[in-house]
Design a protein around this motif. Structure first.
Motif, PDB file in Angstrom:
ATOM      1  N   TRP A 164       0.864  -1.183   0.000  1.00 43.82           N
ATOM      2  CA  TRP A 164       0.000   0.000   0.000  1.00 43.82           C
ATOM      3  C   TRP A 164       0.896   1.228   0.000  1.00 43.82           C
ATOM      4  N   VAL A 165       0.908   1.950  -1.148  1.00 41.53           N
ATOM      5  CA  VAL A 165       1.832   3.055  -1.385  1.00 41.53           C
ATOM      6  C   VAL A 165       1.042   4.366  -1.420  1.00 41.53           C
ATOM      7  N   GLN A 166       1.611   5.398  -0.809  1.00 42.39           N
ATOM      8  CA  GLN A 166       0.947   6.705  -0.768  1.00 42.39           C
ATOM      9  C   GLN A 166       1.061   7.407  -2.124  1.00 42.39           C
ATOM     10  N   SER A 167      -0.073   7.854  -2.636  1.00 48.99           N
ATOM     11  CA  SER A 167      -0.100   8.557  -3.922  1.00 48.99           C
ATOM     12  C   SER A 167       0.223  10.032  -3.733  1.00 48.99           C
ATOM     13  N   ALA A 168       0.274  10.765  -4.858  1.00 47.97           N
ATOM     14  CA  ALA A 168       0.546  12.203  -4.789  1.00 47.97           C
ATOM     15  C   ALA A 168      -0.548  12.946  -4.034  1.00 47.97           C
ATOM     16  N   ALA A 169      -1.767  12.392  -4.032  1.00 53.04           N
ATOM     17  CA  ALA A 169      -2.883  13.023  -3.322  1.00 53.04           C
ATOM     18  C   ALA A 169      -2.892  12.681  -1.837  1.00 53.04           C
ATOM     19  N   GLY A 170      -1.934  11.883  -1.383  1.00 59.54           N
ATOM     20  CA  GLY A 170      -1.869  11.532   0.029  1.00 59.54           C
ATOM     21  C   GLY A 170      -2.704  10.320   0.405  1.00 59.54           C
ATOM     22  N   ILE A 171      -3.237   9.604  -0.591  1.00 56.16           N
ATOM     23  CA  ILE A 171      -4.071   8.421  -0.343  1.00 56.16           C
ATOM     24  C   ILE A 171      -3.236   7.162  -0.577  1.00 56.16           C
ATOM     25  N   TYR A 172      -3.374   6.212   0.324  1.00 57.59           N
ATOM     26  CA  TYR A 172      -2.641   4.952   0.158  1.00 57.59           C
ATOM     27  C   TYR A 172      -3.398   4.038  -0.804  1.00 57.59           C
ATOM     28  N   GLU A 173      -2.722   3.636  -1.853  1.00 58.36           N
ATOM     29  CA  GLU A 173      -3.324   2.804  -2.891  1.00 58.36           C
ATOM     30  C   GLU A 173      -2.596   1.465  -2.962  1.00 58.36           C
ATOM     31  N   ARG A 174      -3.380   0.427  -3.272  1.00 58.54           N
ATOM     32  CA  ARG A 174      -2.781  -0.905  -3.446  1.00 58.54           C
ATOM     33  C   ARG A 174      -2.004  -0.935  -4.757  1.00 58.54           C
ATOM     34  N   ARG A 175      -0.772  -1.438  -4.697  1.00 61.45           N
ATOM     35  CA  ARG A 175       0.062  -1.511  -5.881  1.00 61.45           C
ATOM     36  C   ARG A 175       0.801  -2.849  -5.902  1.00 61.45           C
ATOM     37  N   GLY A 176       0.750  -3.549  -7.035  1.00 63.33           N
ATOM     38  CA  GLY A 176       1.463  -4.815  -7.181  1.00 63.33           C
ATOM     39  C   GLY A 176       2.963  -4.606  -7.188  1.00 63.33           C
ATOM     40  N   VAL A 177       3.689  -5.498  -6.559  1.00 60.78           N
ATOM     41  CA  VAL A 177       5.135  -5.402  -6.497  1.00 60.78           C
ATOM     42  C   VAL A 177       5.749  -6.742  -6.907  1.00 60.78           C
ATOM     43  N   VAL A 178       6.977  -6.682  -7.384  1.00 56.93           N
ATOM     44  CA  VAL A 178       7.737  -7.880  -7.725  1.00 56.93           C
ATOM     45  C   VAL A 178       8.822  -8.049  -6.669  1.00 56.93           C
ATOM     46  N   VAL A 179       8.759  -9.138  -5.932  1.00 57.01           N
ATOM     47  CA  VAL A 179       9.717  -9.406  -4.858  1.00 57.01           C
ATOM     48  C   VAL A 179      10.929 -10.120  -5.438  1.00 57.01           C
ATOM     49  N   ARG A 180      12.089  -9.536  -5.271  1.00 52.10           N
ATOM     50  CA  ARG A 180      13.334 -10.128  -5.787  1.00 52.10           C
ATOM     51  C   ARG A 180      13.876 -11.185  -4.830  1.00 52.10           C
ATOM     52  N   ALA A 181      13.859 -10.904  -3.527  1.00 48.79           N
ATOM     53  CA  ALA A 181      14.390 -11.845  -2.536  1.00 48.79           C
ATOM     54  C   ALA A 181      13.827 -11.482  -1.178  1.00 48.79           C
ATOM     55  N   ARG A 182      13.784 -12.464  -0.304  1.00 48.51           N
ATOM     56  CA  ARG A 182      13.373 -12.261   1.088  1.00 48.51           C
ATOM     57  C   ARG A 182      14.577 -12.536   1.974  1.00 48.51           C
ATOM     58  N   LEU A 183      14.989 -11.546   2.736  1.00 47.51           N
ATOM     59  CA  LEU A 183      16.165 -11.641   3.592  1.00 47.51           C
ATOM     60  C   LEU A 183      15.744 -11.437   5.039  1.00 47.51           C
ATOM     61  N   GLY A 184      15.296 -12.515   5.680  1.00 49.56           N
ATOM     62  CA  GLY A 184      14.872 -12.433   7.073  1.00 49.56           C
ATOM     63  C   GLY A 184      13.653 -11.555   7.231  1.00 49.56           C
ATOM     64  N   SER A 185      13.793 -10.440   7.954  1.00 49.61           N
ATOM     65  CA  SER A 185      12.676  -9.539   8.221  1.00 49.61           C
ATOM     66  C   SER A 185      12.520  -8.474   7.149  1.00 49.61           C
ATOM     67  N   GLU A 186      13.273  -8.563   6.049  1.00 50.31           N
ATOM     68  CA  GLU A 186      13.206  -7.579   4.975  1.00 50.31           C
ATOM     69  C   GLU A 186      13.026  -8.267   3.628  1.00 50.31           C
ATOM     70  N   VAL A 187      12.489  -7.512   2.662  1.00 48.20           N
ATOM     71  CA  VAL A 187      12.328  -8.026   1.307  1.00 48.20           C
ATOM     72  C   VAL A 187      12.954  -7.034   0.328  1.00 48.20           C
ATOM     73  N   VAL A 188      13.489  -7.563  -0.769  1.00 42.40           N
ATOM     74  CA  VAL A 188      14.060  -6.738  -1.830  1.00 42.40           C
ATOM     75  C   VAL A 188      13.016  -6.624  -2.934  1.00 42.40           C
ATOM     76  N   ILE A 189      12.597  -5.393  -3.248  1.00 47.02           N
ATOM     77  CA  ILE A 189      11.572  -5.133  -4.253  1.00 47.02           C
ATOM     78  C   ILE A 189      12.247  -4.784  -5.569  1.00 47.02           C
ATOM     79  N   GLU A 190      11.926  -5.534  -6.609  1.00 47.53           N
ATOM     80  CA  GLU A 190      12.510  -5.267  -7.926  1.00 47.53           C
ATOM     81  C   GLU A 190      11.747  -4.177  -8.655  1.00 47.53           C
ATOM     82  N   SER A 191      10.438  -4.161  -8.533  1.00 44.83           N
ATOM     83  CA  SER A 191       9.636  -3.131  -9.187  1.00 44.83           C
ATOM     84  C   SER A 191       8.324  -2.976  -8.434  1.00 44.83           C
ATOM     85  N   GLY A 192       7.690  -1.819  -8.618  1.00 42.48           N
ATOM     86  CA  GLY A 192       6.402  -1.541  -7.981  1.00 42.48           C
ATOM     87  C   GLY A 192       6.458  -0.405  -6.986  1.00 42.48           C
TER      88      GLY A 192
END
Length: 206
Positions: A164-192
Motif C-alpha cells: 500500500w503506497v501513498q499517492s501524490a494526493a496523500g491516499i494509500y493505494e494498493r500496488r502490485g510489487v515484484v519481490v526479488r528476494a526475502r532476507l529475514g525480516s526484509e524483502v528486496v523489491i525489484e519493481s512496484g
C-alpha cells in the motif's frame, strides 16, 4: 508351522528393495545431497526410523549441480540465469546449464548465511559421477538499485504480492510489487515501489 513359514517368507519378500529403473543410488533423500547436508550411510542390517527415505535413485542420463550461495550474492542472482560448470577433474571441459535458486537456508554458524541452489545441465556430462566437485560461474545481470522494505509491508506472494503506497494526493493505494528476494525480516523489491515513496507496514484498517 508350514503356513506360518510361508507367511514369513512372503513378508520377507516385501522387504526386499527393488529399483524401479537403472541409475545412480545415493543414500538418503534428495534433501540430503545438497551442500552443507549430512549424508546418511545405511548398512546392511541397520535400523531406520519410520517414514525415512533410505535411498534415492537418480537417472544416469543427467546430473544436476548443487551449489551454495552466500547472502551477499543472493540479491544478484535469480532463477533462470545462464551458468557455466567446470569440473575440477577435467578443467578443460565446460558444461552449460541454468541456475535455480531455492532460497532454502543451509545449516551453519558463520557470520554469513548460506542458501541452497542448483544448476540444471543442458546435456549429459560424460565421465562425471555424483559427488564430484565443480566450479560454477553464473552470468549475473547488472540490475538497477533495488528497494528494501520491511517484510510486513508486502502482503501476499507471487503474482498476488502487493504493498500500500501513498499517492501524490496523500491516499494509500494498493500496488502490485515484484519481490526479488526475502532476507529475514526484509524483502528486496525489484519493481512496484520507487525510492522516496511512503509505504504502509501492512494492510490498512477497514
Amino acid at each position: 508351522k508350514r503356513e506360518r513359514l510361508e507367511r514369513l517368507r512372503a513378508d520377507r519378500a516385501l522387504l526386499v528393495l527393488r529399483a524401479p529403473r537403472s541409475g545412480i543410488t545415493l543414500h538418503g533423500s534428495q534433501a540430503d545431497q545438497g551442500p552443507g547436508r549430512a549424508r546418511p550411510q545405511h548398512e546392511r542390517g541397520g535400523r531406520a526410523s519410520a517414514k525415512t527415505a533410505l535411498f534415492t535413485l537418480y537417472g544416469s542420463e543427467a546430473l544436476d549441480v548443487a551449489v551454495q550461495v552466500g547472502e551477499k550474492q543472493l540479491v544478484d542472482l535469480r532463477s533462470g540465469m545462464a551458468a557455466c560448470v567446470q569440473p575440477l577433474a577435467t578443467p578443460l571441459a565446460e558444461l552449460g546449464g541454468r541456475f535455480e535458486l531455492t532460497r532454502a537456508p543451509l545449516p551453519g554458524t558463520g557470520l554469513e548465511a548460506s542458501f541452497a541452489g542448483r544448476v540444471t545441465l543442458e546435456k549429459s556430462p560424460v565421465g562425471l559421477v555424483a559427488g564430484m566437485h565443480v566450479q560454477v560461474e553464473v552470468a549475473a545481470e547488472s540490475l538497477p538499485m533495488a528497494i528494501l522494505l520491511p517484510a510486513s509491508a508486502v502482503v501476499g506472494s507471487g503474482s498476488e504480492a502487493h504493498a500500500w503506497v501513498q499517492s501524490a494526493a496523500g491516499i494509500y493505494e494498493r500496488r502490485g510489487v515484484v519481490v526479488r528476494a526475502r532476507l529475514g525480516s526484509e524483502v528486496v523489491i525489484e519493481s512496484g515501489v520507487q525510492a522516496g515513496e511512503r509505504v504502509l507496514m501492512g494492510e490498512p484498517a477497514p
